[in-house]
Write an enzyme that holds these catalytic residues in place. Structure first.
Site, PDB file in Angstrom:
ATOM      1  N   LYS A 287       0.935  -1.369   0.060  1.00 32.78           N
ATOM      2  CA  LYS A 287       0.068   0.162   0.065  1.00 32.78           C
ATOM      3  C   LYS A 287       0.900   1.195  -0.184  1.00 32.78           C
ATOM      4  O   LYS A 287       0.531   2.219  -0.658  1.00 32.78           O
ATOM      5  CB  LYS A 287      -0.948  -0.034   1.170  1.00 32.78           C
ATOM      6  CG  LYS A 287      -2.092  -1.016   0.957  1.00 32.78           C
ATOM      7  CD  LYS A 287      -3.104  -0.354   1.127  1.00 32.78           C
ATOM      8  CE  LYS A 287      -4.333  -1.495   0.772  1.00 32.78           C
ATOM      9  NZ  LYS A 287      -4.866  -2.361   1.953  1.00 32.78           N
TER      10      LYS A 287
ATOM     11  N   LYS B 267      -4.073 -10.564  -9.376  1.00 32.92           N
ATOM     12  CA  LYS B 267      -5.153 -10.764  -8.523  1.00 32.92           C
ATOM     13  C   LYS B 267      -6.533 -10.077  -8.937  1.00 32.92           C
ATOM     14  O   LYS B 267      -6.331  -8.812  -9.106  1.00 32.92           O
ATOM     15  CB  LYS B 267      -4.770 -10.728  -6.886  1.00 32.92           C
ATOM     16  CG  LYS B 267      -5.866 -11.102  -6.136  1.00 32.92           C
ATOM     17  CD  LYS B 267      -5.599 -10.992  -4.832  1.00 32.92           C
ATOM     18  CE  LYS B 267      -6.365  -9.924  -3.731  1.00 32.92           C
ATOM     19  NZ  LYS B 267      -6.235 -10.223  -2.350  1.00 32.92           N
TER      20      LYS B 267
ATOM     21  N   LYS C 137     -11.031  -5.044  -6.261  1.00 32.67           N
ATOM     22  CA  LYS C 137     -11.870  -3.953  -6.434  1.00 32.67           C
ATOM     23  C   LYS C 137     -11.133  -2.969  -6.885  1.00 32.67           C
ATOM     24  O   LYS C 137     -10.227  -2.374  -6.309  1.00 32.67           O
ATOM     25  CB  LYS C 137     -12.485  -3.748  -5.204  1.00 32.67           C
ATOM     26  CG  LYS C 137     -13.055  -4.913  -4.381  1.00 32.67           C
ATOM     27  CD  LYS C 137     -13.124  -4.509  -2.809  1.00 32.67           C
ATOM     28  CE  LYS C 137     -13.737  -5.582  -2.264  1.00 32.67           C
ATOM     29  NZ  LYS C 137     -13.410  -5.389  -0.691  1.00 32.67           N
TER      30      LYS C 137
HETATM   31  P1  AMP Z   1     -10.176  -7.883   0.537  1.00 31.28           P
HETATM   32  O1  AMP Z   1     -11.384  -7.610  -0.775  1.00 31.28           O
HETATM   33  O2  AMP Z   1      -9.006  -7.543   0.109  1.00 31.28           O
HETATM   34  O3  AMP Z   1     -10.550  -7.118   1.708  1.00 31.28           O
HETATM   35  O4  AMP Z   1     -10.500  -9.461   1.041  1.00 31.28           O
HETATM   36  C1  AMP Z   1     -11.601 -10.054   1.435  1.00 31.28           C
HETATM   37  C2  AMP Z   1     -11.549 -11.522   1.443  1.00 31.28           C
HETATM   38  O5  AMP Z   1     -11.664 -11.773   0.086  1.00 31.28           O
HETATM   39  C3  AMP Z   1      -9.901 -11.943   1.827  1.00 31.28           C
HETATM   40  O6  AMP Z   1      -9.941 -13.201   2.495  1.00 31.28           O
HETATM   41  C4  AMP Z   1      -9.192 -12.225   0.708  1.00 31.28           C
HETATM   42  O7  AMP Z   1      -8.233 -13.090   0.703  1.00 31.28           O
HETATM   43  C5  AMP Z   1     -10.319 -12.684  -0.157  1.00 31.28           C
HETATM   44  N1  AMP Z   1     -10.004 -12.333  -1.601  1.00 31.28           N
HETATM   45  C6  AMP Z   1      -9.897 -11.006  -2.018  1.00 31.28           C
HETATM   46  N2  AMP Z   1      -9.651 -11.116  -3.395  1.00 31.28           N
HETATM   47  C7  AMP Z   1      -9.546 -12.490  -3.794  1.00 31.28           C
HETATM   48  C8  AMP Z   1      -9.296 -13.129  -5.116  1.00 31.28           C
HETATM   49  N3  AMP Z   1      -9.215 -12.440  -6.289  1.00 31.28           N
HETATM   50  N4  AMP Z   1      -9.106 -14.368  -5.171  1.00 31.28           N
HETATM   51  C9  AMP Z   1      -9.395 -15.110  -3.789  1.00 31.28           C
HETATM   52  N5  AMP Z   1      -9.969 -14.437  -2.510  1.00 31.28           N
HETATM   53  C10 AMP Z   1      -9.952 -13.244  -2.523  1.00 31.28           C
END
Ligand code: AMP
Ligand code: TRP
Length: 332
Positions: free
Chosen positions: A114, A196, A199
């Site tokens: 970040k 990956k 959002k």
């Molecule tokens: P975040 O959107 O980064 O707050 O992630 C929330 C949850 O979703 C966490 O457990 C991440 O590991 C999972 N996650 C986010 N993006 C992915 C992705 N592209 N593939 C698999 N898991 C994801």
């Protein structure tokens, strides 16, 4: 009763990556681990470590709470709450900061990433984020914490802090374990399958599928996903990252393994495979959207969140009394 706990930050609209990597897995675990209590929360305090517009944040918080339920979690075996409504998270977060070293926080890759992206305006809350995350988990003596790959390092520091507190002040916290899913742990961007799916906040982003967007757009995004110049459907993450990523999505939703998918599409081209996958994803997300629409403006959602807060507060208050006493704070 042993607890399985996890949280998601309400930043932006959740993606197919969040659903397949996190939410769907919670549902599966809830169905399998019938002896465990499930605690799921909206990590809204974590969301403000980077600037958020208040109106958008409020919408995202409510949407995420409804998405947890729409994913299929059983509300009768779930404590669902907002982190900001259980103040003990911040109290224990501060105590955790008091036993966390600067060097430990400086090593966190999520923080380093970040900082690398955001040259100015990095907040101290972003830096101390892992101490709050440790508090989220230790507060309830969670035994298992299902998370994606990217959160493993935060789980390690949680364990370190739990052990450090226990050694310094006497046994207080259960040391949690991460539950990282293998398949689906990382869904990649549809346009750039080496990064990956995440959002970006841009709804026009063709590489990312948002859970609340129209189904025809979702189908279009799948059909226009980047693949390669071969025609045979088989799994090879290195040589065919695009097709392999689509196979992962296919596999997590249908339960078929890679060999079974490969056999099913023998002699057929990418067009057939993508067309089928578009329908499979649209059916799955369509069901989620129907349940979401039924609950988002209902009284039931508020009732579930009230009950969740009450249940969480009981455990959190009890734990904090113990913590204050062990640390020597206050008069008792
Ligand atoms: P975040 O959107 O980064 O707050 O992630 C929330 C949850 O979703 C966490 O457990 C991440 O590991 C999972 N996650 C986010 N993006 C992915 C992705 N592209 N593939 C698999 N898991 C994801
Ligand atoms: N840091 C997690 C993420 O970015 C969200 C989170 C906050 C969390 N507190 C947690 C996950 C406690 C599991 C347990 O996705």
């Amino acid at each position: 009763m042993n607890i399985v706990l996890s949280g998601i930050k309400p930043t932006g609209v959740p993606t197919l990556g969040n659903y397949l990597g996190a939410l769907k897995n919670f549902v599966k675990l809830q169905n399998e681990m019938t002896d465990y209590e499930f605690f799921m929360f909206v990590a809204d305090m974590h969301a403000i470590t980077i600037p958020e517009d208040p109106k958008t944040l409020r919408t995202n918080i409510k949407n995420l709470a409804a998405i947890y339920l729409a994913s299929g979690l059983d509300k009768d075996r779930l404590t669902l709450f907002l982190q900001s409504e259980v103040h003990e998270h911040l109290e224990l977060g501060y105590i955790m900061q008091s036993i966390t070293y600067m060097g430990e926080l400086e090593r966190m890759t999520q923080y380093k990433d970040k900082v690398a992206k955001q040259v100015t305006g990095v907040t101290s809350a972003l830096f101390t984020y892992p101490a709050l995350m440790a508090a989220d988990i230790l507060l309830y003596d969670a035994k298992y914490v299902p998370v994606g790959e990217d959160q493993k390092q935060h789980l390690e520091i949680t364990r370190d802090l739990g052990n450090r507190f226990n050694n310094r002040f006497g046994n207080t916290f259960q040391i949690p374990e991460a539950l990282v899913t293998k398949v689906g742990a990382k869904i990649m961007d549809l346009q750039d399958p080496t990064k990956k799916m995440s959002k970006s906040g841009d709804p026009l982003d063709k590489g990312c599928i948002y859970l609340l967007e129209p189904l025809n757009i979702i189908k279009k995004k799948i059909k226009s996903a980047v693949t390669d110049s071969e025609t045979r459907v088989y799994y090879d993450k290195e040589k065919k990252p695009g097709i392999s990523n689509l196979m992962t999505i296919y596999s997590v939703i249908t339960g078929l393994n890679y060999d079974e998918i490969e056999k099913k599409y023998e002699g057929k081209g990418y067009g057939d495979f993508k067309g089928d996958l578009a329908e499979i994803v649209a059916t799955e997300i369509g069901g989620l959207q129907e349940r979401f629409n039924a609950i988002i403006n209902s009284k039931e959602l508020d009732e579930i969140l009230d009950q969740g807060r009450e249940r969480a507060e009981i455990l959190a208050r009890k734990k904090m009394l113990k913590v204050y006493h062990k640390v020597g704070l206050g008069r008792f």
